[in-house]
Design an enzyme around this catalytic site. Structure first.
Site, PDB file in Angstrom:
ATOM      1  N   ARG A   1       0.797  -1.224   0.000  1.00  0.00           N
ATOM      2  CA  ARG A   1       0.000   0.000   0.000  1.00  0.00           C
ATOM      3  C   ARG A   1       0.835   1.283   0.000  1.00  0.00           C
ATOM      4  NH1 ARG A   1      -2.373  -3.635  -1.383  1.00  0.00           N
ATOM      5  NH2 ARG A   1      -4.268  -4.527  -0.542  1.00  0.00           N
TER       6      ARG A   1
ATOM      7  N   SER B   1     -11.295   0.978   3.331  1.00  0.00           N
ATOM      8  CA  SER B   1     -10.448   0.473   4.418  1.00  0.00           C
ATOM      9  C   SER B   1      -9.698   1.628   5.062  1.00  0.00           C
ATOM     10  CB  SER B   1      -9.441  -0.546   3.890  1.00  0.00           C
ATOM     11  OG  SER B   1     -10.092  -1.686   3.400  1.00  0.00           O
TER      12      SER B   1
ATOM     13  N   GLU C   1      -4.575   3.675   5.858  1.00  0.00           N
ATOM     14  CA  GLU C   1      -4.501   3.398   4.431  1.00  0.00           C
ATOM     15  C   GLU C   1      -5.073   4.589   3.666  1.00  0.00           C
ATOM     16  OE1 GLU C   1      -5.181  -0.682   3.125  1.00  0.00           O
ATOM     17  OE2 GLU C   1      -6.674   0.096   1.732  1.00  0.00           O
TER      18      GLU C   1
END
Length: 184
Positions: free
Chosen positions: A55, A106, A176
């Site tokens: 990520r 998320s 995130e």
């Protein structure tokens, strides 16, 4: 690219943060990306130069910038197979995530090998609410708008979750989602 079916956002955003799901991510398909850097220069970066990891990409820290274009190398498959896999991924998302509620997707990166949602659930935080921001009852890694949530409500809830997980498990939870602009 079937893995990306249902992920909210843009191609540029997906490249910026190496978006992924279902065991794959953008780093597996990106050939090169045209980047506008903070200093105003524009240049192509190869997959290797993007320095992808879980990520993240070079654009978030070492060379801040935004993706203007992306060249992807996709696997050739039968159309029916692609559509079926995309539908399966979307169905899974509907069954396991609060996609019908207003949310930002998320909230936390998985602190590998753990899963952020599982940690939030095990800490007893599902349903915890600050102002109008609430930890989803369906999936612990989602904060939903239970009504009238402000950005500050969401930020306060994120901070509360981070503090709780750190105290209970000594694990740092990193977001995130990218937080930008004013926090009203």
């Amino acid at each position: 690219l079937e893995f990306a079916a249902g992920i909210p956002g843009s191609v540029g955003g997906a490249v910026y943060m190496n978006a992924g799901a279902h065991g794959s991510d953008i780093s597996r398909v990106l050939v090169k990306a045209l980047i506008l850097f903070e200093d105003g220069t524009i240049d192509w970066l190869t997959n290797e130069e993007m320095a992808f990891s879980y990520r993240t990409s070079i654009l978030q820290n070492e060379r801040p910038g935004i993706c203007l274009e992306a060249v992807l190398q996709l696997e050739q498959k039968e159309r029916d197979e692609i559509v079926a896999q995309m539908q399966k991924n979307k169905d899974y998302r509907k069954e396991t995530q609060p996609v019908s509620n207003p949310c930002a997707g998320s909230i936390f990166r998985n602190p590998l090998p753990e899963h952020a949602g599982r940690l939030v659930d095990e800490a007893g935080l599902k349903g915890h609410q600050i102002g109008g921001a609430k930890v989803s009852e369906m999936h612990g890694n989602f904060i939903v708008n239970a009504g009238g949530a402000t950005a500050q409500d969401v930020l306060d809830l994120i901070a509360f979750i981070q503090k709780t997980i750190k105290e209970k498990y000594d694990i740092d939870m990193h977001t995130e989602v990218e937080i930008i602009g004013e926090k009203r």
